[in-house]
Design an enzyme around this catalytic site. Sequence first.
Site, PDB file in Angstrom:
ATOM      1  N   ALA A   1      20.309 -45.651 -36.211  1.00 48.37           N
ATOM      2  CA  ALA A   1      20.159 -44.695 -35.126  1.00 48.37           C
ATOM      3  C   ALA A   1      20.975 -45.131 -33.907  1.00 48.37           C
ATOM      4  CB  ALA A   1      18.680 -44.549 -34.757  1.00 48.37           C
ATOM      5  N   GLY A   2      20.830 -46.369 -33.501  1.00 51.31           N
ATOM      6  CA  GLY A   2      21.502 -46.839 -32.297  1.00 51.31           C
ATOM      7  C   GLY A   2      23.014 -46.909 -32.457  1.00 51.31           C
TER       8      GLY A   2
ATOM      9  N   LEU B   1      16.718 -43.034 -43.519  1.00 49.33           N
ATOM     10  CA  LEU B   1      18.138 -43.202 -43.222  1.00 49.33           C
ATOM     11  C   LEU B   1      18.693 -41.877 -42.717  1.00 49.33           C
ATOM     12  CD1 LEU B   1      19.189 -45.291 -46.352  1.00 49.33           C
ATOM     13  CD2 LEU B   1      18.471 -46.093 -44.109  1.00 49.33           C
TER      14      LEU B   1
ATOM     15  N   SER C   1      12.569 -51.584 -55.507  1.00 51.71           N
ATOM     16  CA  SER C   1      12.771 -50.146 -55.367  1.00 51.71           C
ATOM     17  C   SER C   1      11.776 -49.350 -56.207  1.00 51.71           C
ATOM     18  CB  SER C   1      14.185 -49.767 -55.772  1.00 51.71           C
ATOM     19  OG  SER C   1      14.268 -48.365 -55.855  1.00 51.71           O
TER      20      SER C   1
ATOM     21  N   ARG D   1       3.778 -42.470 -52.711  1.00 56.35           N
ATOM     22  CA  ARG D   1       3.531 -43.847 -52.317  1.00 56.35           C
ATOM     23  C   ARG D   1       2.099 -44.127 -51.891  1.00 56.35           C
ATOM     24  NH1 ARG D   1       9.040 -44.937 -48.762  1.00 56.35           N
ATOM     25  NH2 ARG D   1      10.402 -44.981 -50.585  1.00 56.35           N
TER      26      ARG D   1
ATOM     27  N   GLY E   1      19.478 -51.256 -29.368  1.00 57.66           N
ATOM     28  CA  GLY E   1      19.274 -51.260 -30.817  1.00 57.66           C
ATOM     29  C   GLY E   1      20.520 -50.805 -31.542  1.00 57.66           C
TER      30      GLY E   1
ATOM     31  N   GLY F   1      20.725 -50.434 -35.023  1.00 58.47           N
ATOM     32  CA  GLY F   1      20.488 -49.977 -36.392  1.00 58.47           C
ATOM     33  C   GLY F   1      21.217 -48.662 -36.628  1.00 58.47           C
TER      34      GLY F   1
HETATM   35  C1  LIG Z   1      13.135 -52.876 -47.565  1.00 58.93           C
HETATM   36  C2  LIG Z   1      13.331 -51.506 -46.992  1.00 58.93           C
HETATM   37  C3  LIG Z   1      13.947 -50.525 -47.745  1.00 58.93           C
HETATM   38  C4  LIG Z   1      14.151 -49.262 -47.215  1.00 58.93           C
HETATM   39  N1  LIG Z   1      14.771 -48.337 -48.002  1.00 58.93           N
HETATM   40  C5  LIG Z   1      14.981 -47.106 -47.496  1.00 58.93           C
HETATM   41  C6  LIG Z   1      15.646 -46.127 -48.275  1.00 58.93           C
HETATM   42  O1  LIG Z   1      16.033 -46.381 -49.401  1.00 58.93           O
HETATM   43  N2  LIG Z   1      15.877 -44.928 -47.746  1.00 58.93           N
HETATM   44  C7  LIG Z   1      15.467 -44.627 -46.492  1.00 58.93           C
HETATM   45  O2  LIG Z   1      15.728 -43.517 -46.066  1.00 58.93           O
HETATM   46  N3  LIG Z   1      14.837 -45.526 -45.729  1.00 58.93           N
HETATM   47  C8  LIG Z   1      14.579 -46.757 -46.186  1.00 58.93           C
HETATM   48  N4  LIG Z   1      13.933 -47.682 -45.409  1.00 58.93           N
HETATM   49  C9  LIG Z   1      13.586 -47.358 -44.022  1.00 58.93           C
HETATM   50  C10 LIG Z   1      14.799 -47.467 -43.109  1.00 58.93           C
HETATM   51  O3  LIG Z   1      15.579 -48.563 -43.483  1.00 58.93           O
HETATM   52  C11 LIG Z   1      14.465 -47.662 -41.639  1.00 58.93           C
HETATM   53  O4  LIG Z   1      13.481 -46.803 -41.277  1.00 58.93           O
HETATM   54  C12 LIG Z   1      15.658 -47.370 -40.758  1.00 58.93           C
HETATM   55  O5  LIG Z   1      16.744 -48.130 -41.165  1.00 58.93           O
HETATM   56  C13 LIG Z   1      15.370 -47.638 -39.305  1.00 58.93           C
HETATM   57  O6  LIG Z   1      16.572 -47.557 -38.560  1.00 58.93           O
HETATM   58  P1  LIG Z   1      16.592 -47.664 -37.004  1.00 58.93           P
HETATM   59  O7  LIG Z   1      17.986 -47.490 -36.579  1.00 58.93           O
HETATM   60  O8  LIG Z   1      15.604 -46.748 -36.433  1.00 58.93           O
HETATM   61  O9  LIG Z   1      16.080 -49.122 -36.629  1.00 58.93           O
HETATM   62  P2  LIG Z   1      16.522 -50.584 -37.071  1.00 58.93           P
HETATM   63  O10 LIG Z   1      17.522 -50.576 -38.117  1.00 58.93           O
HETATM   64  O11 LIG Z   1      15.272 -51.324 -37.289  1.00 58.93           O
HETATM   65  O12 LIG Z   1      17.251 -51.159 -35.804  1.00 58.93           O
HETATM   66  C14 LIG Z   1      16.597 -51.625 -34.689  1.00 58.93           C
HETATM   67  C15 LIG Z   1      17.587 -52.291 -33.790  1.00 58.93           C
HETATM   68  O13 LIG Z   1      17.019 -52.481 -32.534  1.00 58.93           O
HETATM   69  C16 LIG Z   1      17.309 -53.754 -32.033  1.00 58.93           C
HETATM   70  N5  LIG Z   1      16.222 -54.099 -31.165  1.00 58.93           N
HETATM   71  C17 LIG Z   1      14.899 -53.932 -31.383  1.00 58.93           C
HETATM   72  N6  LIG Z   1      14.208 -54.323 -30.320  1.00 58.93           N
HETATM   73  C18 LIG Z   1      15.100 -54.731 -29.413  1.00 58.93           C
HETATM   74  C19 LIG Z   1      14.999 -55.267 -28.109  1.00 58.93           C
HETATM   75  N7  LIG Z   1      13.835 -55.442 -27.532  1.00 58.93           N
HETATM   76  N8  LIG Z   1      16.122 -55.600 -27.475  1.00 58.93           N
HETATM   77  C20 LIG Z   1      17.325 -55.434 -28.055  1.00 58.93           C
HETATM   78  N9  LIG Z   1      17.478 -54.924 -29.268  1.00 58.93           N
HETATM   79  C21 LIG Z   1      16.377 -54.588 -29.933  1.00 58.93           C
HETATM   80  C22 LIG Z   1      17.512 -54.625 -33.215  1.00 58.93           C
HETATM   81  O14 LIG Z   1      18.441 -55.603 -32.918  1.00 58.93           O
HETATM   82  C23 LIG Z   1      18.071 -53.640 -34.223  1.00 58.93           C
HETATM   83  O15 LIG Z   1      19.465 -53.662 -34.104  1.00 58.93           O
HETATM   84  C24 LIG Z   1      13.712 -48.952 -45.918  1.00 58.93           C
HETATM   85  C25 LIG Z   1      13.093 -49.935 -45.175  1.00 58.93           C
HETATM   86  C26 LIG Z   1      12.872 -51.195 -45.700  1.00 58.93           C
HETATM   87  C27 LIG Z   1      12.138 -52.205 -44.891  1.00 58.93           C
END
Ligand SMILES: Cc1cc2nc3c(=O)[nH]c(=O)nc-3n(C[C@H](O)[C@H](O)[C@H](O)COP(=O)(O)OP(=O)(O)OC[C@H]3O[C@@H](n4cnc5c(N)ncnc54)[C@H](O)[C@@H]3O)c2cc1C
Lengths: 641, 263, 254
Positions: free
Chosen positions: A47-48, A444, A287, A333, A43, A45
């Site tokens: 975190a990753g 985030l 938003s 919310r 992943g 994102g």
């Molecule tokens: C529209 C929207 C607006 C938001 N606004 C805010 C905000 O303003 N402030 C805030 O704090 N939060 C906000 N959030 C929440 C926040 O964006 C997410 O919770 C956060 O970005 C999650 O990050 P992450 O790194 O955990 O996962 P993600 O960013 O979801 O990353 C997951 C990664 O894992 C990879 N992956 C998944 N499964 C597999 C697999 N099986 N094999 C290989 N790769 C895989 C994907 O390729 C991806 O790169 C918002 C969310 C949304 C939907």
Amino acid sequence: MTEFNLDAHIPDGPLAEKWDHHKFSVKLVNPSNRRKFRVIVVGSGLAGASAAATLGELGFEVTMITFHDTPRRAHSIAAQGGINAAKNYRNDGDSIYRLFYDTVKGGDFRSREANVHRLAQVSVNIIDQCVAQGVPFAREYGGLLDNRSFGGAQVSRTFYARGQTGQQLLLGAYQALLRQIHLGTVTLYRRTEMLDVVINDGRAVGVVTRDLITGDVVSHAGHAVVLATGGYGNVFYLSTNAKNSNASAIWRAHRRGALMANPCFTQIHPTCIPASDDFQSKLTLMSESLRNDGRIWVPREFGDQRSPDQIPEGERDYFLERRYPAFGNLVPRDVASRAAKREVDAERGVGPLKNGVYLDLSEAINRLGRDVIEERYGNLIQMYERITGEDPYRVPMRIYPAVHYAMGGLWVDYNLQTTVPGLYALGEANFSDHGANRLGASALMQGLADGYFVLPATIGDYLAPLLGTDPLPTNHQAFLDAEAEVSERVGALLGVNGSHSVDYFHRELGKVLWENCGMARSRETLEKALTEIPTLRDEFHKDVRVLGDGESLNQSLEKAGRVEDFLEFGELLCRDALHREESCGGHFRLEHQTEDGEALRDDEHFAYAAAWEYTGDNARPALHKEPLEFESVHLAQRSYK
Amino acid sequence: MTRLDGVPSTEDQNEDADAADRLLRSTGAPVPGQRQVPFPLQFWRSAIGKKWAMAVSGIVLLTYVLAHMIGNLKVFLGKNEINTYAAWLRTLGEPALPRTVLLWGLRTGLTAAFVIHIVAAVQLTRMNRRARPERYQSKRDYASANYASRTMRWTGIIVALFVIFHLADLTWGVANPHFVRGDPYDNLFYSFQRVPVAIFYIIANIALAFHIFHGAWSMFQSLGVNNPRYNRWKRYFATGFAGLIMVGNVSMPLLITTGVVSR
Amino acid sequence: MKITLTVWRQSGPNARGGFETHHVDDVSPDMSFLELFDILNEALIADGKEPIAFDHDCREGICGSCSMMINGRAHGPERGTATCQLHMRKFQDGAHITVEPWRAAAFPIIKDLCVDRTAFDRIIEAGGYISAPTGSAPDGNLILVPKAVSDTAMDAAACIGCGACVAACPNGAAQLFTAAKVQHLNLLPQGQPERWERVVNMVTEMERWFGSCTLHGECEVACPKDISIDFIALMNRDFIKAQFKQRRLTGQHA
Ligand SMILES: Cc1cc2nc3c(=O)[nH]c(=O)nc-3n(C[C@H](O)[C@H](O)[C@H](O)COP(=O)(O)OP(=O)(O)OC[C@H]3O[C@@H](n4cnc5c(N)ncnc54)[C@H](O)[C@@H]3O)c2cc1C
Ligand code: HEM
Ligand code: HEM
Ligand code: SF4
Ligand code: F3S
Ligand code: FES
């Protein structure tokens, strides 16, 4: 059912000192030995990417796996609003303790105090780190960082970069990651999907992946595996998540022994653009900040067909202002979402499909002038106009709640390690910090805290004793077995050749979940879902149609695997919702509400994290409980009246 | 810790990294190679360096075209004026320098500018072709690229062909049977008496105007001259320059051949 | 609405491709362009034909995955709009729409409308970052950044890496993408120490894959984030300056 000791390994000592103590007491890996350890990060994102970059900087050998064509596309890119940090730059009484307190309270007292406090502590470093990376946060004229306020907090602590905060933060992490790729510490596998975790001797030793272009099923071995694969909101089909977000990685880990915690805690965001038809593929978030100036209303008359400007003031029901005079349109919310649902259920919804409520800026436009509104919300309004074809300066916007965020996820201890040694979960994929409800701008913060600061500090504790061991060779039986299973699954999906597309099943599953386990749930609806989902799953296995082959890019096949996992995961989600006989945060049980319809928590019986153990296909999962102890904050009923 | 040796990022990494690179292999994208060379060459090697050189040589050429036009327009003032001017050119720099030395210096500079400009143009064109070997199979709908920008290569080639003919015609005299060395006035009138030649002059100078219309604008960008406050003046400048050259240069063959101006 | 779609189909990177025409009825004007493909794909699957592969993820114009050449324009006719944000109400009923993948040597076709944009990552790898290892950062307010600077940096940083600039450019040049990243970082005070190396390394890498800039301006029109070609001039300026700079003495300023 295995005996699990759900020990969260919370360090001793006073709350504010736990993290520092812990950092001192965990084992470390000597810098010259770090390159001898291979860590697999799945992943890319927030975190990753942040974890992989930081581990690479420290000198570990990192393998990064993502199904995207480049790490920058991860779902985190879509976050709009901002990121919290207890900097107190506004001198408005903010502090680490206040951020901690707001988060615990906002989470309706279903999160772990020690984790949340640590999150608040490192939030400060996150901002510094991002600024140093060149994240162009909004600035004041004097050149200092600007802040805005967000729901659920009385202080201004949200840092933002226009409406693209997630994008800028992710690009910062992505750039740091690419720098490490350039330097050779991180190896990137793009368009590669992780399909299984490999466990040997009770430890995570690697993953099995499928190359999405060639279809090759390949194993990767490492000393530890880190899942940062995001949230499972797409189990509902329609959500604000990116189309490809899925639960497969965490679900596969769960099937291999990692416990899944609180899956029923899903967040519904009140201000999304309502679906316009059956073909709708995803929902778009508007938003929350719009609620600062927009007034939310529906017509008083049932089934009122008039256009909004024909409805006189006296025939409008500003239901949030009416029900919650103190907070008005700015209630949290979950509260706002349920109120809107109530109106739509009472057939007072607006729009062609009667599936929304009005968010009306006209009063603010009259009071402040169009220019001010345009400056504040210009790009949101433009986005709305593009999608709906309506002009919010003249016609009120229509909004409706939609699935947005998953508070639940893999159970992790204070070190972010799951119940499988060597398997870690970060970001939205774990259940850690938001309890039953997440405050705006905190996801985030958590993703980056986990990746930049927490995991790099705690992973050594697991790795250090492994010094001198090599990763298991990928021709080891454990890998071969897992590979065979994956290939078999892929083959099975291609072999059904039924009559319905994958999307059909996903949409059906989404409907079942949204209707029965959405904003409001009851024993009755949940039991209904629990019979419908297994039926749908059987139908899927008999009747899904996946065309094409497994040796080239096949997007239906990718989806099929994900939907197959959702069909199993969805059931667990309902089971968790059924067992939790209380209402808290994003989980609202109709049976448990106060007389005036507010959520009724049951701290005596449910102040715990529910961690589910997988016990076999079609077998009932086993429940384990991690009791939550609140030493610093006092459990109180939330009230926004 | 940035590496300045320009080694492609994954080629020298561990084996796994090469495996990660497989994507490009399987999709067939070439991984271009590259070597390191000393400074001025390195700059010239880069496309931005070439564009810089084109812009600088372009400025030289623009200056020449303008000055040349002003000089040539004396043809309307009569034989004496222009022939005196032509003679003056040859004595330019005297007495500090011997006769025609400065003129030869200028000619060398001008030739160098042409050569640099053309070599860069050819190399960049080839680079651009390589960047899109397979064209779009459906019709493009251009929104900003105008006729002038998309025909730079063609207008450039027309101008180059023109210059060769032009030199043969008026400088060396090989393409002009009535050529008299040192008498540009008569040479011109003889030359333009031939209608096809006049038409070629007119076409070439219109092409030149198109070339300048885009070139005199884009050279600022190539040189990195950009300031949102003054940016629109670049457009005015290029349009004005192109218009001026077109009117001035076309007027000569046009008026002379049609007999509006006669000896 | 009824729409006739002519779509490029290509089964693999090295396969021969060709156009295929489909008629889609019952198109709602509220549909997005990608949803049009969703329903077409559903129909294809029902017919037993393989669905059309196309990249997409966020469907709200921010991830940069979607990439279609629509009627000869990258991301279609609307300015400042990615394919996923383009709605069918912008087309006439009965319209005939031709869709092709991005075409550039550095963006080989993987399948149908999917292309490989890895080359963009190479450009970033070459220097599109500020070296700031985790934990080493000073307080966020220690270095002041004038608002105008951070706003301009943000204008550039808004790039979503979609590749429309390359697709639209008659020369197949990636100047707009590269300039956006170079200038995002080169404008900020934090980006100064690596400023000259960054621009040289990124431009060098860019030129290994892509064409050169003749200032056609097509990229700017195609860019879903309205990134200005002014940034290209600024990148050129930094690149040229970097050639002549005595770098050891000029760590600090322009
Ligand atoms: C529209 C929207 C607006 C938001 N606004 C805010 C905000 O303003 N402030 C805030 O704090 N939060 C906000 N959030 C929440 C926040 O964006 C997410 O919770 C956060 O970005 C999650 O990050 P992450 O790194 O955990 O996962 P993600 O960013 O979801 O990353 C997951 C990664 O894992 C990879 N992956 C998944 N499964 C597999 C697999 N099986 N094999 C290989 N790769 C895989 C994907 O390729 C991806 O790169 C918002 C969310 C949304 C939907
Ligand atoms: C007197 C004659 C000429 C003048 C005044 C002139 C001027 C210019 C100028 C100012 C530019 C812009 C450079 C930049 O953007 O940096 C330019 C570009 C160009 N010129 Fe010329 N030029 C002349 C002759 C030629 C000739 C003879 C050729 C070719 C055979 C040519 C081919 C080109 C091409 C192809 C470009 C575009 C290069 C690119 O952007 O990729 N020009 N010219
Ligand atoms: C209608 C337009 C033009 C006219 C009437 C014209 C006329 C002349 C004449 C009379 C000479 C000979 C001068 C002499 O020997 O003393 C000459 C030389 C020359 N012209 Fe032109 N010219 C025109 C346009 C151009 C253009 C557009 C170019 C270049 C792009 C050009 C390039 C040259 C060159 C290079 C020479 C040789 C100069 C030298 O002796 O070094 N001319 N021109
Ligand atoms: S500059 Fe614009 S068109 Fe190019 S990749 Fe970035 S966002 Fe896309
Ligand atoms: S379209 Fe191409 S030529 Fe330059 S201005 Fe844009 S890169
Ligand atoms: S799908 Fe993400 S930008 Fe279009």
